[in-house]
Design a protein around this motif. Structure first.
Motif, PDB file in Angstrom:
ATOM      1  N   ASP A  66      -1.495  -0.148  -4.455  1.00  0.00           N
ATOM      2  CA  ASP A  66      -2.886   0.060  -3.875  1.00  0.00           C
ATOM      3  C   ASP A  66      -3.880   0.967  -4.888  1.00  0.00           C
ATOM      4  N   GLN A  67      -3.161   1.540  -5.797  1.00  0.00           N
ATOM      5  CA  GLN A  67      -4.007   2.206  -6.961  1.00  0.00           C
ATOM      6  C   GLN A  67      -4.064   1.120  -8.103  1.00  0.00           C
ATOM      7  N   VAL A 118       7.079  -7.391 -15.231  1.00  0.00           N
ATOM      8  CA  VAL A 118       5.849  -6.792 -15.085  1.00  0.00           C
ATOM      9  C   VAL A 118       5.256  -7.574 -14.394  1.00  0.00           C
ATOM     10  N   LYS A 119       5.187  -8.770 -15.011  1.00  0.00           N
ATOM     11  CA  LYS A 119       3.995 -10.034 -14.462  1.00  0.00           C
ATOM     12  C   LYS A 119       4.527 -10.379 -13.008  1.00  0.00           C
ATOM     13  N   ARG A 120       5.633 -10.448 -12.826  1.00  0.00           N
ATOM     14  CA  ARG A 120       6.177 -10.625 -11.277  1.00  0.00           C
ATOM     15  C   ARG A 120       6.001  -9.930 -10.488  1.00  0.00           C
ATOM     16  N   ARG A 173       2.236 -10.024  -9.599  1.00  0.00           N
ATOM     17  CA  ARG A 173       1.965 -11.106  -8.957  1.00  0.00           C
ATOM     18  C   ARG A 173       2.217 -11.048  -7.276  1.00  0.00           C
ATOM     19  N   GLU A 174       3.543 -10.551  -7.309  1.00  0.00           N
ATOM     20  CA  GLU A 174       4.102 -10.327  -5.905  1.00  0.00           C
ATOM     21  C   GLU A 174       3.291  -9.446  -4.882  1.00  0.00           C
ATOM     22  N   ASN A 175       2.499  -8.453  -5.617  1.00  0.00           N
ATOM     23  CA  ASN A 175       1.849  -7.731  -4.816  1.00  0.00           C
ATOM     24  C   ASN A 175       0.071  -7.955  -5.014  1.00  0.00           C
ATOM     25  N   GLY A 176      -0.015  -9.126  -5.435  1.00  0.00           N
ATOM     26  CA  GLY A 176      -1.567  -9.682  -5.412  1.00  0.00           C
ATOM     27  C   GLY A 176      -2.266  -9.152  -6.520  1.00  0.00           C
ATOM     28  N   LEU A 177      -1.547  -8.687  -7.620  1.00  0.00           N
ATOM     29  CA  LEU A 177      -2.075  -8.072  -8.847  1.00  0.00           C
ATOM     30  C   LEU A 177      -1.985  -8.935 -10.027  1.00  0.00           C
ATOM     31  N   THR A 228       2.648   3.581 -19.023  1.00  0.00           N
ATOM     32  CA  THR A 228       1.776   3.444 -17.713  1.00  0.00           C
ATOM     33  C   THR A 228       0.814   2.265 -17.878  1.00  0.00           C
ATOM     34  N   LEU A 229       0.689   1.413 -16.902  1.00  0.00           N
ATOM     35  CA  LEU A 229      -0.072   0.283 -17.071  1.00  0.00           C
ATOM     36  C   LEU A 229      -1.120   0.200 -16.044  1.00  0.00           C
ATOM     37  N   ARG A 230      -2.394  -0.061 -16.081  1.00  0.00           N
ATOM     38  CA  ARG A 230      -3.500  -0.343 -15.052  1.00  0.00           C
ATOM     39  C   ARG A 230      -3.480  -1.795 -14.836  1.00  0.00           C
ATOM     40  N   LEU A 231      -3.415  -2.336 -13.660  1.00  0.00           N
ATOM     41  CA  LEU A 231      -3.323  -3.541 -13.243  1.00  0.00           C
ATOM     42  C   LEU A 231      -4.769  -4.138 -12.729  1.00  0.00           C
ATOM     43  N   LEU A 232      -4.760  -5.269 -12.177  1.00  0.00           N
ATOM     44  CA  LEU A 232      -6.360  -5.811 -11.552  1.00  0.00           C
ATOM     45  C   LEU A 232      -5.686  -6.613 -10.498  1.00  0.00           C
ATOM     46  N   PRO A 233      -6.435  -6.629  -9.440  1.00  0.00           N
ATOM     47  CA  PRO A 233      -6.423  -7.583  -8.467  1.00  0.00           C
ATOM     48  C   PRO A 233      -6.395  -9.064  -8.911  1.00  0.00           C
TER      49      PRO A 233
END
Ligand SMILES: Cc1cc2nc3c(=O)[nH]c(=O)nc-3n(C[C@H](O)[C@H](O)[C@H](O)COP(=O)(O)OP(=O)(O)OC[C@H]3O[C@@H](n4cnc5c(N)ncnc54)[C@H](O)[C@@H]3O)c2cc1C
Length: 477
Positions: A108-109, A123-125, A128-132, A215-220
């Motif tokens: 959510d963050q 990391v990519k999976r 992806r599995e969390n809509g990011l 620590t990584l930031r992700l995107l929707p």
């Protein structure tokens, strides 16, 4: 752990630090003598290989290495293309694969903290599995690790829109000489306190610190993704289209290219039909909301249609599987390739594509290029028979001309693979003396005894691994 001077062998010392079952020596180390650059003949004999299981064990290894003057060579997945993880001058190879914990995940963050040994694919999976979305996508994601991606600031096709790995790193935990754990950045998305040490460690190729946590930031994740492959009759029409696409503001997520020879080699495996008169291909992907993507897809089609011989839209999965196979298909022609990831300003790509072929011709080598057109990042390659020593020597020589070409066109010797060992000293051609000095002073400040990945990412030719700045240990018993 306090090391006792009487602990004689490296193997015994390392066994005390990380556990004997996590130390290899002698013939057991063979798999760690090289990395993906084995085909270019790069090998080194490690004195030992070790697999620390925690940041604290990495800290103890660095402390031990600093005390003893024994070089450490950090290793992630070993997929690097510049020889950064090859123990060219011996020393201890430190494999980070056991640092494979998901330390904190807040979908959510849009935030994820992982151990350095977690693979890029994981990391990519997870994202992806969390809509990011975690946008960096260097090839070999199943083996490469997030620590290795960070240490090389790896890119990939989607770096055109999203930037390389460093653009997604907000914090790092790392171990520095003489054996201290530091944290720079963190979960915060903005931070202007102090010099930007985090960014200094990103892309430092194991020469300043061992990265233990990222620590990584992700995107929707984008709602829609539409790939488009555009075929052209010649380089000129294609490179003019690249300029037009960039100028139009459409901003594809990826804008890759294949030159005439590369396309010829890849024709048979393309998931669709390649027009017979196609001599250049642009591989793009548009992403965003469904409406945005529909609009930009028709805009892009309209823009390129007058100069393209065909435009195709295969499935994204088929397209990227095909695109990912380029390196192997090219290498298969003669058994190997000598490839450099030079980068030029995107508006100089046409000249660079032609020059690569000319450089090859002069050296009596078949040459081709492909890569990330939007970033001007070329994988300029000579097709070689690795058993033909004369041919290999000509290809290595011709590579020097690729570096000259990149610099003459206002570019750089490497766009994403790093300097490693294969390009050690090449910065000397590109940077001002004062910048080279600064580069060397930073290394000296971080690592006065030169124990961290010696011989790699060095700015000057004279500072190579034979400079004698590190004490080489005798082989472990
Ligand atoms: C088929 C293929 C396709 C590729 N495609 C791309 C691409 O599109 N874009 C791109 O940028 N790259 C690409 N690469 C190369 C890319 O650099 C690597 O895939 C990846 O970033 C390296 O990660 P790794 O874990 O394998 O690191 P390694 O190869 O193990 O190490 C690379 C360097 O990082 C250092 N290092 C590794 N882990 C750490 C750590 N934890 N702390 C400090 N230093 C460390 C090593 O000492 C070495 O100098 C490709 C490679 C292959 C084989």
């Amino acid at each position: 752990v306090t090391l006792k001077p009487e602990l004689a062998s490296i193997r015994t010392d390392l066994g005390v630090l990380v556990g004997a079952e996590y130390v290899l020596a002698g013939a057991e180390c063979r798999a760690y003598e090289t990395d993906w650059t084995a085909s270019r003949g790069l090998r080194g004999k490690p004195d030992a290989v070790t697999f620390p299981g925690s940041s604290e064990e990495v800290r103890q290894l660095v402390e031990w290495s600093s005390d003893r003057g024994v070089p450490l060579v950090p290793r992630g997945g070993g997929t690097g293309l510049a020889g950064g993880a090859v123990p060219v001058g011996g020393g201890v190879v430190v494999c980070l694969e056991r640092l494979d914990q998901i330390i904190e995940f807040s979908p959510d963050q849009w935030r994820l903290t992982v151990g350095a040994g977690v693979t890029t694919h994981t990391v990519k999976r997870l994202a992806r599995e969390n809509g990011l979305l975690f946008p960096p996508d260097p090839g070999a994601a199943e083996q490469s690790q997030i620590g290795g991606n960070t240490a090389t600031n790896a890119g990939g096709p989607h770096a055109f829109k999203y930037g390389g790995t460093g653009a997604w790193v907000t914090g790092l935990e790392a171990v520095v000489v003489p054996g201290e754990i530091i944290r720079v950045g963190g979960a915060q998305r903005k931070d202007v306190g102090g010099y930007d040490i985090k960014s200094l460690l990103v892309g430092s190729e194991g020469t300043l610190a061992l990265i233990t946590e990222v620590t990584l930031r992700l995107l929707p994740a984008p709602e829609a993704v539409v790939p488009l492959v555009m075929f052209f009759a010649d380089t000129k029409a294609a490179t003019e289209s690249i300029r037009d696409i960039i100028a139009s503001g459409i901003e594809p997520a990826a804008l890759d290219y294949l030159d005439a020879r590369t396309l010829e080699l890849l024709k048979r495996s393309y998931p669709g039909d390649v027009p017979p008169d196609a001599m250049f291909a642009l591989v793009s992907e548009l992403d965003g909301s469904s409406d945005q993507v529909a609009d930009s897809t028709s805009e892009l089609r309209e823009l390129v249609s007058p100069s393209a011989v065909a435009i195709d839209s295969p499935s994204a999965t088929d397209l990227w599987r095909w695109r990912d196979g380029v390196g192997n298909v090219v290498a298969a022609v003669r058994g190997g390739k000598v490839s450099e990831d030079i980068v030029v300003p995107p508006d100089r790509l046409a000249e660079a594509v032609d020059e690569v072929v000319k450089i090859g011709r002069t050296a009596d080598l078949e040459a081709c290029s492909w890569g990330h057109a939007g970033d001007g990042n070329m994988h300029a390659s000579f097709l070689v028979d690795p058993d033909d020593e004369a041919m290999m020597a000509r290809a290595e020589q011709a590579s020097q001309q690729l570096f000259d070409l990149a610099i003459a066109l206002g570019g750089s010797i490497t766009g994403e693979h790093g300097v490693g060992y294969l390009k050690a000293g090449q910065l000397e051609r590109q940077w001002d003396p004062a910048a080279l000095d600064l580069h060397e002073r930073i290394k000296k400040d971080f690592d006065p005894a030169g124990v961290l990945n010696p011989g790699k990412k060095v700015a000057r030719m004279s500072a190579g691994p034979k400079s004698g700045q590190v004490t080489r240990p005798s082989a472990a018993s």
